[in-house]
Design a protein around this motif. Structure first.
Motif, PDB file in Angstrom:
ATOM      1  N   ASN A  45       0.826  -1.213   0.000  1.00  0.00           N
ATOM      2  CA  ASN A  45       0.000   0.000   0.000  1.00  0.00           C
ATOM      3  C   ASN A  45       0.856   1.256   0.000  1.00  0.00           C
ATOM      4  O   ASN A  45       0.576   2.214  -0.719  1.00  0.00           O
ATOM      5  CB  ASN A  45      -0.952   0.007   1.195  1.00  0.00           C
ATOM      6  CG  ASN A  45      -2.023  -1.052   1.068  1.00  0.00           C
ATOM      7  OD1 ASN A  45      -2.413  -1.425  -0.030  1.00  0.00           O
ATOM      8  ND2 ASN A  45      -2.470  -1.564   2.200  1.00  0.00           N
ATOM      9  N   LYS A  46       1.908   1.268   0.797  1.00  0.00           N
ATOM     10  CA  LYS A  46       2.818   2.415   0.861  1.00  0.00           C
ATOM     11  C   LYS A  46       3.498   2.610  -0.499  1.00  0.00           C
ATOM     12  O   LYS A  46       3.574   3.731  -1.001  1.00  0.00           O
ATOM     13  CB  LYS A  46       3.864   2.175   1.962  1.00  0.00           C
ATOM     14  CG  LYS A  46       4.919   3.235   2.084  1.00  0.00           C
ATOM     15  CD  LYS A  46       4.447   4.352   2.945  1.00  0.00           C
ATOM     16  CE  LYS A  46       5.613   5.274   3.246  1.00  0.00           C
ATOM     17  NZ  LYS A  46       5.170   6.503   3.814  1.00  0.00           N
ATOM     18  N   LEU A  47       3.973   1.513  -1.094  1.00  0.00           N
ATOM     19  CA  LEU A  47       4.620   1.596  -2.401  1.00  0.00           C
ATOM     20  C   LEU A  47       3.639   2.107  -3.449  1.00  0.00           C
ATOM     21  O   LEU A  47       3.967   2.970  -4.251  1.00  0.00           O
ATOM     22  CB  LEU A  47       5.190   0.235  -2.816  1.00  0.00           C
ATOM     23  CG  LEU A  47       5.877   0.180  -4.182  1.00  0.00           C
ATOM     24  CD1 LEU A  47       7.020   1.176  -4.270  1.00  0.00           C
ATOM     25  CD2 LEU A  47       6.362  -1.239  -4.459  1.00  0.00           C
ATOM     26  N   SER A  48       2.423   1.607  -3.409  1.00  0.00           N
ATOM     27  CA  SER A  48       1.399   2.030  -4.359  1.00  0.00           C
ATOM     28  C   SER A  48       1.112   3.527  -4.236  1.00  0.00           C
ATOM     29  O   SER A  48       0.998   4.231  -5.237  1.00  0.00           O
ATOM     30  CB  SER A  48       0.128   1.220  -4.148  1.00  0.00           C
ATOM     31  OG  SER A  48      -0.816   1.521  -5.110  1.00  0.00           O
ATOM     32  N   GLU A  49       1.006   4.021  -3.020  1.00  0.00           N
ATOM     33  CA  GLU A  49       0.758   5.451  -2.795  1.00  0.00           C
ATOM     34  C   GLU A  49       1.921   6.308  -3.292  1.00  0.00           C
ATOM     35  O   GLU A  49       1.707   7.347  -3.913  1.00  0.00           O
ATOM     36  CB  GLU A  49       0.477   5.736  -1.318  1.00  0.00           C
ATOM     37  CG  GLU A  49      -0.927   5.402  -0.890  1.00  0.00           C
ATOM     38  CD  GLU A  49      -1.978   6.154  -1.702  1.00  0.00           C
ATOM     39  OE1 GLU A  49      -1.868   7.386  -1.863  1.00  0.00           O
ATOM     40  OE2 GLU A  49      -2.913   5.488  -2.190  1.00  0.00           O
ATOM     41  N   LEU A  50       3.151   5.860  -3.003  1.00  0.00           N
ATOM     42  CA  LEU A  50       4.325   6.591  -3.482  1.00  0.00           C
ATOM     43  C   LEU A  50       4.310   6.670  -5.013  1.00  0.00           C
ATOM     44  O   LEU A  50       4.548   7.731  -5.589  1.00  0.00           O
ATOM     45  CB  LEU A  50       5.612   5.884  -3.041  1.00  0.00           C
ATOM     46  CG  LEU A  50       6.037   6.022  -1.588  1.00  0.00           C
ATOM     47  CD1 LEU A  50       7.187   5.064  -1.277  1.00  0.00           C
ATOM     48  CD2 LEU A  50       6.465   7.447  -1.291  1.00  0.00           C
ATOM     49  N   LEU A  51       4.022   5.552  -5.650  1.00  0.00           N
ATOM     50  CA  LEU A  51       4.021   5.503  -7.113  1.00  0.00           C
ATOM     51  C   LEU A  51       2.885   6.332  -7.706  1.00  0.00           C
ATOM     52  O   LEU A  51       3.070   7.001  -8.716  1.00  0.00           O
ATOM     53  CB  LEU A  51       3.941   4.052  -7.583  1.00  0.00           C
ATOM     54  CG  LEU A  51       5.203   3.228  -7.316  1.00  0.00           C
ATOM     55  CD1 LEU A  51       4.904   1.742  -7.442  1.00  0.00           C
ATOM     56  CD2 LEU A  51       6.322   3.641  -8.242  1.00  0.00           C
ATOM     57  N   LYS A  52       1.734   6.305  -7.063  1.00  0.00           N
ATOM     58  CA  LYS A  52       0.591   7.090  -7.545  1.00  0.00           C
ATOM     59  C   LYS A  52       0.929   8.586  -7.524  1.00  0.00           C
ATOM     60  O   LYS A  52       0.683   9.304  -8.493  1.00  0.00           O
ATOM     61  CB  LYS A  52      -0.631   6.802  -6.669  1.00  0.00           C
ATOM     62  CG  LYS A  52      -1.873   7.531  -7.085  1.00  0.00           C
ATOM     63  CD  LYS A  52      -3.022   7.157  -6.164  1.00  0.00           C
ATOM     64  CE  LYS A  52      -4.264   7.932  -6.498  1.00  0.00           C
ATOM     65  NZ  LYS A  52      -5.370   7.620  -5.588  1.00  0.00           N
ATOM     66  N   THR A  53       1.515   9.039  -6.431  1.00  0.00           N
ATOM     67  CA  THR A  53       1.919  10.438  -6.309  1.00  0.00           C
ATOM     68  C   THR A  53       2.961  10.786  -7.357  1.00  0.00           C
ATOM     69  O   THR A  53       2.904  11.845  -7.991  1.00  0.00           O
ATOM     70  CB  THR A  53       2.472  10.708  -4.885  1.00  0.00           C
ATOM     71  OG1 THR A  53       1.461  10.366  -3.939  1.00  0.00           O
ATOM     72  CG2 THR A  53       2.890  12.145  -4.711  1.00  0.00           C
ATOM     73  N   PHE A  54       3.909   9.876  -7.580  1.00  0.00           N
ATOM     74  CA  PHE A  54       4.965  10.085  -8.567  1.00  0.00           C
ATOM     75  C   PHE A  54       4.398  10.210  -9.977  1.00  0.00           C
ATOM     76  O   PHE A  54       4.769  11.107 -10.728  1.00  0.00           O
ATOM     77  CB  PHE A  54       5.962   8.919  -8.488  1.00  0.00           C
ATOM     78  CG  PHE A  54       7.064   8.979  -9.502  1.00  0.00           C
ATOM     79  CD1 PHE A  54       8.057   9.942  -9.407  1.00  0.00           C
ATOM     80  CD2 PHE A  54       7.127   8.064 -10.535  1.00  0.00           C
ATOM     81  CE1 PHE A  54       9.091   9.992 -10.336  1.00  0.00           C
ATOM     82  CE2 PHE A  54       8.154   8.106 -11.467  1.00  0.00           C
ATOM     83  CZ  PHE A  54       9.140   9.074 -11.362  1.00  0.00           C
ATOM     84  N   VAL A  55       3.479   9.323 -10.334  1.00  0.00           N
ATOM     85  CA  VAL A  55       2.869   9.357 -11.676  1.00  0.00           C
ATOM     86  C   VAL A  55       2.146  10.686 -11.885  1.00  0.00           C
ATOM     87  O   VAL A  55       2.294  11.327 -12.921  1.00  0.00           O
ATOM     88  CB  VAL A  55       1.922   8.162 -11.895  1.00  0.00           C
ATOM     89  CG1 VAL A  55       1.072   8.348 -13.141  1.00  0.00           C
ATOM     90  CG2 VAL A  55       2.717   6.869 -11.991  1.00  0.00           C
ATOM     91  N   ASN A  56       1.390  11.104 -10.894  1.00  0.00           N
ATOM     92  CA  ASN A  56       0.654  12.373 -11.009  1.00  0.00           C
ATOM     93  C   ASN A  56       1.600  13.564 -11.129  1.00  0.00           C
ATOM     94  O   ASN A  56       1.390  14.454 -11.948  1.00  0.00           O
ATOM     95  CB  ASN A  56      -0.296  12.560  -9.830  1.00  0.00           C
ATOM     96  CG  ASN A  56      -1.462  11.595  -9.884  1.00  0.00           C
ATOM     97  OD1 ASN A  56      -1.848  11.124 -10.946  1.00  0.00           O
ATOM     98  ND2 ASN A  56      -2.017  11.285  -8.731  1.00  0.00           N
TER      99      ASN A  56
END
Length: 180
Positions: A45-56
């Protein structure tokens, strides 16, 4: 995966960060040890959130990208095949020596004349990265080890090498972890 178009960006995945090339104005994403440690996904979940923020933040939505896995996230070996060599046995031996859970390990083997090139990585790690990119609207064309392009580290991601990687669609097709 469709290769009707060349990638516009390279997502370079290292053990502790993810960078975007050729747009170096995008700040690299630092992967915290809470999310990933030694290629192991500790908190999905933490990795997913980091990646989501990065993509945006990277403005990658709708862009075609090639995910390139750095040498520090891929185990690799090249073997000169003898006439009596068994490529499958060599692959199995290589796979057994990768320090990952067998269910998490992904091995890619490429044979070229009398040489066998083996690449192994943590499937859970790179698929989480690819999933986050795709969920963020990024068009991931392939996931390939950097060694197939002769890239040994981020310092080797010079403009000429980036251009070579972008044009080497055949290499991406042949060395695509997503097609294994």
């Amino acid at each position: 995966m469709s290769f009707s178009h060349k990638p516009r960006y390279i997502i370079f995945v290292e053990r502790n960060k993810i960078s975007v090339y050729p747009d170096e104005s995008v700040r690299p994403l630092a992967l915290s040890e809470e999310a990933v440690r030694y290629l192991e996904v500790r908190d999905a979940n933490k990795l997913s959130e980091l990646l989501k923020t990065f993509v945006n933040a990277s403005n990658l939505r709708g862009r075609r990208v090639l995910v390139v896995l750095s040498k520090d996230v891929v185990f690799q070996k090249a073997v000169v095949l003898q006439p009596n060599s068994d490529p499958e046995a060599i692959r199995a031996d290589f796979e057994s020596k990768i320090p990952l859970e067998p269910a998490d390990c992904q091995v890619l083997s490429l044979q070229q004349k009398n040489r066998l090139f083996l690449f192994g990585t943590n499937r859970a790690f790179y698929t989480q990265v690819v999933s986050a990119l795709v969920n963020g609207g990024v068009k991931v064309l392939a996931t390939v080890p950097s060694a197939v392009y002769g890239v040994t580290g981020p310092d080797k991601m010079v403009p000429e090498k980036i251009e070579q990687i972008m044009k080497a669609v055949g290499v991406a097709r042949a060395a695509n972890f997503l097609e294994v």
